[in-house]
Design a protein around this motif. Structure first.
Motif, PDB file in Angstrom:
ATOM      1  N   HIS A   9       0.835  -1.207   0.000  1.00  0.00           N
ATOM      2  CA  HIS A   9       0.000   0.000   0.000  1.00  0.00           C
ATOM      3  C   HIS A   9       0.873   1.263   0.000  1.00  0.00           C
ATOM      4  CE1 HIS A   9      -3.780   2.103   0.800  1.00  0.00           C
ATOM      5  NE2 HIS A   9      -3.180   2.772   1.772  1.00  0.00           N
ATOM      6  N   LEU A  10       1.906   1.274   0.826  1.00  0.00           N
ATOM      7  CA  LEU A  10       2.785   2.442   0.887  1.00  0.00           C
ATOM      8  C   LEU A  10       3.579   2.630  -0.404  1.00  0.00           C
ATOM      9  CD1 LEU A  10       4.086   2.230   4.555  1.00  0.00           C
ATOM     10  CD2 LEU A  10       2.421   3.821   3.603  1.00  0.00           C
ATOM     11  N   MET A  11       3.989   1.523  -1.036  1.00  0.00           N
ATOM     12  CA  MET A  11       4.693   1.647  -2.319  1.00  0.00           C
ATOM     13  C   MET A  11       3.770   2.200  -3.401  1.00  0.00           C
ATOM     14  SD  MET A  11       7.371  -1.543  -2.548  1.00  0.00           S
ATOM     15  CE  MET A  11       6.173  -2.832  -2.529  1.00  0.00           C
ATOM     16  N   ILE A  12       2.505   1.782  -3.386  1.00  0.00           N
ATOM     17  CA  ILE A  12       1.533   2.323  -4.339  1.00  0.00           C
ATOM     18  C   ILE A  12       1.333   3.813  -4.107  1.00  0.00           C
ATOM     19  CG2 ILE A  12      -0.920   2.259  -4.965  1.00  0.00           C
ATOM     20  CD1 ILE A  12      -0.816  -0.775  -4.530  1.00  0.00           C
ATOM     21  N   VAL A  13       1.254   4.211  -2.844  1.00  0.00           N
ATOM     22  CA  VAL A  13       1.066   5.635  -2.519  1.00  0.00           C
ATOM     23  C   VAL A  13       2.242   6.459  -3.031  1.00  0.00           C
ATOM     24  CG1 VAL A  13       1.001   7.260  -0.598  1.00  0.00           C
ATOM     25  CG2 VAL A  13      -0.456   5.259  -0.568  1.00  0.00           C
ATOM     26  N   LEU A  14       3.456   5.994  -2.780  1.00  0.00           N
ATOM     27  CA  LEU A  14       4.632   6.748  -3.230  1.00  0.00           C
ATOM     28  C   LEU A  14       4.693   6.828  -4.757  1.00  0.00           C
ATOM     29  CD1 LEU A  14       7.333   5.465  -0.711  1.00  0.00           C
ATOM     30  CD2 LEU A  14       6.199   7.697  -0.769  1.00  0.00           C
ATOM     31  N   ALA A  15       4.385   5.735  -5.434  1.00  0.00           N
ATOM     32  CA  ALA A  15       4.386   5.750  -6.902  1.00  0.00           C
ATOM     33  C   ALA A  15       3.310   6.683  -7.442  1.00  0.00           C
ATOM     34  CB  ALA A  15       4.183   4.338  -7.435  1.00  0.00           C
ATOM     35  N   MET A  16       2.138   6.687  -6.805  1.00  0.00           N
ATOM     36  CA  MET A  16       1.055   7.550  -7.264  1.00  0.00           C
ATOM     37  C   MET A  16       1.397   9.025  -7.059  1.00  0.00           C
ATOM     38  SD  MET A  16      -3.022   7.016  -6.627  1.00  0.00           S
ATOM     39  CE  MET A  16      -2.921   7.100  -4.876  1.00  0.00           C
ATOM     40  N   VAL A  17       2.010   9.360  -5.920  1.00  0.00           N
ATOM     41  CA  VAL A  17       2.414  10.748  -5.682  1.00  0.00           C
ATOM     42  C   VAL A  17       3.447  11.179  -6.716  1.00  0.00           C
ATOM     43  CG1 VAL A  17       3.669  12.234  -4.063  1.00  0.00           C
ATOM     44  CG2 VAL A  17       1.830  10.797  -3.246  1.00  0.00           C
ATOM     45  N   GLY A  18       4.418  10.306  -7.009  1.00  0.00           N
ATOM     46  CA  GLY A  18       5.426  10.630  -8.020  1.00  0.00           C
ATOM     47  C   GLY A  18       4.818  10.835  -9.392  1.00  0.00           C
ATOM     48  N   LEU A  19       3.883   9.989  -9.795  1.00  0.00           N
ATOM     49  CA  LEU A  19       3.256  10.135 -11.108  1.00  0.00           C
ATOM     50  C   LEU A  19       2.397  11.386 -11.192  1.00  0.00           C
ATOM     51  CD1 LEU A  19       2.225   6.538 -12.182  1.00  0.00           C
ATOM     52  CD2 LEU A  19       3.814   8.074 -13.306  1.00  0.00           C
ATOM     53  N   ILE A  20       1.722  11.712 -10.126  1.00  0.00           N
ATOM     54  CA  ILE A  20       0.900  12.924 -10.144  1.00  0.00           C
ATOM     55  C   ILE A  20       1.785  14.160 -10.263  1.00  0.00           C
ATOM     56  CG2 ILE A  20      -0.625  14.355  -8.709  1.00  0.00           C
ATOM     57  CD1 ILE A  20      -1.919  11.717  -7.780  1.00  0.00           C
ATOM     58  N   LEU A  21       2.935  14.142  -9.602  1.00  0.00           N
ATOM     59  CA  LEU A  21       3.843  15.289  -9.709  1.00  0.00           C
ATOM     60  C   LEU A  21       4.494  15.384 -11.083  1.00  0.00           C
ATOM     61  CD1 LEU A  21       5.533  15.247  -6.195  1.00  0.00           C
ATOM     62  CD2 LEU A  21       3.812  16.841  -7.064  1.00  0.00           C
ATOM     63  N   LEU A  50       0.671   8.441 -18.593  1.00  0.00           N
ATOM     64  CA  LEU A  50       0.686   8.842 -17.182  1.00  0.00           C
ATOM     65  C   LEU A  50      -0.706   8.779 -16.572  1.00  0.00           C
ATOM     66  CD1 LEU A  50       3.172  11.856 -17.215  1.00  0.00           C
ATOM     67  CD2 LEU A  50       3.553   9.576 -16.300  1.00  0.00           C
ATOM     68  N   THR A  51      -1.714   9.167 -17.337  1.00  0.00           N
ATOM     69  CA  THR A  51      -3.082   9.144 -16.827  1.00  0.00           C
ATOM     70  C   THR A  51      -3.548   7.717 -16.586  1.00  0.00           C
ATOM     71  OG1 THR A  51      -3.557  11.173 -18.037  1.00  0.00           O
ATOM     72  CG2 THR A  51      -5.443   9.910 -17.276  1.00  0.00           C
ATOM     73  N   ARG A  52      -3.262   6.830 -17.527  1.00  0.00           N
ATOM     74  CA  ARG A  52      -3.659   5.428 -17.355  1.00  0.00           C
ATOM     75  C   ARG A  52      -2.922   4.791 -16.181  1.00  0.00           C
ATOM     76  NH1 ARG A  52      -3.630   3.623 -23.664  1.00  0.00           N
ATOM     77  NH2 ARG A  52      -5.488   4.806 -24.245  1.00  0.00           N
ATOM     78  N   THR A  53      -1.634   5.076 -16.058  1.00  0.00           N
ATOM     79  CA  THR A  53      -0.862   4.510 -14.951  1.00  0.00           C
ATOM     80  C   THR A  53      -1.377   5.030 -13.618  1.00  0.00           C
ATOM     81  OG1 THR A  53       1.044   4.456 -16.424  1.00  0.00           O
ATOM     82  CG2 THR A  53       1.466   4.111 -14.094  1.00  0.00           C
TER      83      THR A  53
END
Length: 129
Positions: A9-21, A50-53
């Motif tokens: 869950h934490l790895m998904i959160v970090l990846a999602m924050v990076g992609l949004i930035l 990026l949107t799909r990911t």
């Protein structure tokens, strides 16, 4: 099991924050900043990737959140407020010793330290000779 899902869950959160930035702001939302062309490595193609990911990571985030909430409530016993026989814990009947007093602290009580038999009567006044 739960700690593994928390790490995922934490790895998904970090990846999602990076992609949004990483995503570029479109500057409006009504098509005001879009350019022509639609190749894979053009700005529009990169935006789609990026949107799909981000959408896949968001769905994974919701899924792991649901799994964690189900695991947290799995072993919890149901409890009713209206069930008779359950009482509200009352305040202790004996007064609590002041800080620095002879009663010891909470840790001493938890460790099973012997309690003094009687508290002192009051402040000691020196006797004159």
């Amino acid at each position: 099991m739960q700690s593994v899902i928390i790490i995922i869950h934490l790895m998904i959160v970090l990846a999602m924050v990076g992609l949004i930035l990483l995503q570029k702001s479109e500057g409006g939302g009504l098509g005001m900043g879009s350019s022509g062309g639609g190749g894979f490595l053009s700005s529009r193609g990169t935006t789609n990737v990026l949107t799909r990911t981000t959408a896949i990571l968001a769905a994974s985030f919701f899924l792991t959140s649901l799994i964690l909430s189900m695991l947290a409530g799995y072993n919890r016993a149901p409890r009713s407020v209206l069930t008779p026989g359950t009482s509200v814990p009352s305040a202790p009947s004996s007064p609590v010793a002041p800080l620095g007093g002879p009663g010891g602290g909470v840790l001493d009580q938890l460790r099973g330290a012997p309690q003094p038999s009687a508290p002192p009567a009051g402040p000691q006044v020196p006797q004159s000779q």
